[in-house]
Design an enzyme around this catalytic site. Structure first.
Site, PDB file in Angstrom:
ATOM      1  N   GLY A 191      -6.030  11.458   2.593  1.00 15.05           N
ATOM      2  CA  GLY A 191      -7.461  11.238   2.507  1.00 15.05           C
ATOM      3  C   GLY A 191      -7.715   9.877   1.891  1.00 15.05           C
ATOM      4  O   GLY A 191      -7.048   8.890   2.227  1.00 15.05           O
ATOM      5  N   GLN A 210     -14.642  10.002  12.140  1.00 16.44           N
ATOM      6  CA  GLN A 210     -15.344   9.151  11.182  1.00 16.44           C
ATOM      7  C   GLN A 210     -16.224   8.172  11.943  1.00 16.44           C
ATOM      8  O   GLN A 210     -15.771   7.543  12.897  1.00 16.44           O
ATOM      9  CB  GLN A 210     -14.360   8.381  10.304  1.00 16.44           C
ATOM     10  CG  GLN A 210     -14.985   7.426   9.317  1.00 16.44           C
ATOM     11  CD  GLN A 210     -15.861   8.135   8.275  1.00 16.44           C
ATOM     12  OE1 GLN A 210     -15.547   9.235   7.840  1.00 16.44           O
ATOM     13  NE2 GLN A 210     -16.956   7.509   7.905  1.00 16.44           N
ATOM     14  N   GLY A 225     -17.831   4.987  13.251  1.00 14.07           N
ATOM     15  CA  GLY A 225     -17.325   3.630  13.337  1.00 14.07           C
ATOM     16  C   GLY A 225     -15.826   3.518  13.534  1.00 14.07           C
ATOM     17  O   GLY A 225     -15.273   2.423  13.462  1.00 14.07           O
ATOM     18  N   ALA A 241       2.918   1.904   9.631  1.00 18.60           N
ATOM     19  CA  ALA A 241       2.127   0.719   9.986  1.00 18.60           C
ATOM     20  C   ALA A 241       0.843   1.111  10.713  1.00 18.60           C
ATOM     21  O   ALA A 241       0.848   1.969  11.601  1.00 18.60           O
ATOM     22  CB  ALA A 241       2.953  -0.216  10.863  1.00 18.60           C
ATOM     23  N   GLY A 276       0.793  -1.216   0.000  1.00 22.23           N
ATOM     24  CA  GLY A 276       0.000   0.000   0.000  1.00 22.23           C
ATOM     25  C   GLY A 276       0.829   1.270   0.000  1.00 22.23           C
ATOM     26  O   GLY A 276       1.826   1.400  -0.721  1.00 22.23           O
ATOM     27  N   ILE A 277       0.403   2.229   0.824  1.00 23.69           N
ATOM     28  CA  ILE A 277       1.123   3.500   0.920  1.00 23.69           C
ATOM     29  C   ILE A 277       2.559   3.266   1.369  1.00 23.69           C
ATOM     30  O   ILE A 277       3.488   3.898   0.865  1.00 23.69           O
ATOM     31  CB  ILE A 277       0.390   4.451   1.887  1.00 23.69           C
ATOM     32  CG1 ILE A 277      -0.928   4.922   1.265  1.00 23.69           C
ATOM     33  CG2 ILE A 277       1.259   5.647   2.241  1.00 23.69           C
ATOM     34  CD1 ILE A 277      -1.796   5.729   2.201  1.00 23.69           C
ATOM     35  N   TYR A 290      -9.637   4.232  15.740  1.00 26.51           N
ATOM     36  CA  TYR A 290      -8.703   4.673  14.703  1.00 26.51           C
ATOM     37  C   TYR A 290      -8.522   6.191  14.714  1.00 26.51           C
ATOM     38  O   TYR A 290      -7.401   6.710  14.661  1.00 26.51           O
ATOM     39  CB  TYR A 290      -9.219   4.206  13.343  1.00 26.51           C
ATOM     40  CG  TYR A 290      -8.306   4.504  12.181  1.00 26.51           C
ATOM     41  CD1 TYR A 290      -7.243   3.656  11.868  1.00 26.51           C
ATOM     42  CD2 TYR A 290      -8.527   5.608  11.360  1.00 26.51           C
ATOM     43  CE1 TYR A 290      -6.417   3.915  10.786  1.00 26.51           C
ATOM     44  CE2 TYR A 290      -7.707   5.873  10.281  1.00 26.51           C
ATOM     45  CZ  TYR A 290      -6.656   5.027   9.998  1.00 26.51           C
ATOM     46  OH  TYR A 290      -5.834   5.295   8.926  1.00 26.51           O
ATOM     47  N   ASP A 329     -12.876  -1.488  12.594  1.00 27.69           N
ATOM     48  CA  ASP A 329     -14.005  -0.566  12.557  1.00 27.69           C
ATOM     49  C   ASP A 329     -15.301  -1.201  13.037  1.00 27.69           C
ATOM     50  O   ASP A 329     -15.652  -2.310  12.633  1.00 27.69           O
ATOM     51  CB  ASP A 329     -14.223  -0.055  11.129  1.00 27.69           C
ATOM     52  CG  ASP A 329     -13.069   0.774  10.602  1.00 27.69           C
ATOM     53  OD1 ASP A 329     -12.152   1.078  11.392  1.00 27.69           O
ATOM     54  OD2 ASP A 329     -13.095   1.123   9.408  1.00 27.69           O
TER      55      ASP A 329
END
Length: 241
Positions: free
Chosen positions: A178, A141, A143, A83, A13-14, A147, A88
């Site tokens: 984002g 956010q 849920g 990491a 990923g990122i 996080y 959620d």
């Protein structure tokens, strides 16, 4: 100047994009990962970036992992805390385990990893500590109380550590993405993306992992020495502060 960079969660990923971008910028890069041996091997084979396995939620594992990286590559001058995990669910349904798992991996790890490299950076009078935050740590956010709390905590951690590192030429910053076109986001049905996600983003598209990586490369460089304690938002204008 080429330096040793360590990216946690750096094989997917990122994190993978950040690892590759730092290598292309001339640095020696070590990519940490936690569990997916096959993906890590494929990443290393493809990029030539060595991978090192340990859990960033375990301080002793971090100490041993950083020691191994430094024994093989040299002292770590650039740390990218990428990491992270999600667990959620709505607050009413969230378990203690879901809270603690996210806090351990997404917030405790910042202390653990930074603790392993900070004193060495002070002795060498150079350091770059960059944490991948999140738009949801800025605006919240549904849920994601666990996080969002962890990512918001990363901002406070960053500002405080930036003050301690400033006189030693150690900068500490956050890059807050984002919606980025990672495998997780691209798994969302296209109709949902088109109707629920993209209308919220003024530029009208998802971000690319490489766009986040370029922000990290800037903050990791010599030219960013006057930028510290900051959050660089990479979110297409979705949330502005």
């Amino acid at each position: 100047m080429a330096r040793v960079a360590l990216v946690t969660g750096g094989s997917r990923g990122i994190g993978a994009a950040v690892s590759v971008a730092l290598k292309e910028a001339g640095h020696q890069v070590a990519a940490n990962y936690a569990g997916n041996d096959q993906a890590a091997k494929e990443f290393s084979d493809r990029t030539g970036i060595p991978v090192f396995k340990w859990s960033v939620s375990d301080f002793e594992a971090c100490q041993a992992g950083v020691a191994k990286v430094e024994a093989e590559l040299g002292p770590v001058d650039i740390l990218v805390n990428n990491a992270g995990i999600t667990r959620d669910t709505s607050f009413s349904k969230m378990t203690i385990e879901q809270w603690r798992e996210v806090m351990a991996t997404n917030l405790d790890s910042l202390f653990y990893m930074s603790k392993c490299v900070f004193d060495g950076m002070k002795k060498r009078s150079f350091g770059r500590i960059i944490t991948i935050g999140s738009i949801n740590g800025q605006k919240g956010q549904f849920g994601q109380t666990n996080y969002a709390a962890a990512k918001a905590g990363a901002s406070g951690f960053t500002k405080a550590l930036a003050l301690e590192g400033a006189r030693s030429n150690i900068t500490v910053n956050v890059v807050a993405p984002g919606y980025i076109a990672t495998d997780m986001v691209k798994a969302v049905p296209q109709e949902v993306l088109n109707t629920k996600v993209l209308p919220l983003i003024p530029v009208g598209r998802l971000g690319e992992p490489e766009e986040v990586a370029r922000a990290v490369v800037f903050l990791a460089g010599e030219d960013a020495g006057f930028v510290t304690g900051s959050t660089l938002s990479v979110n297409g204008g979705q949330y502005m502060i």
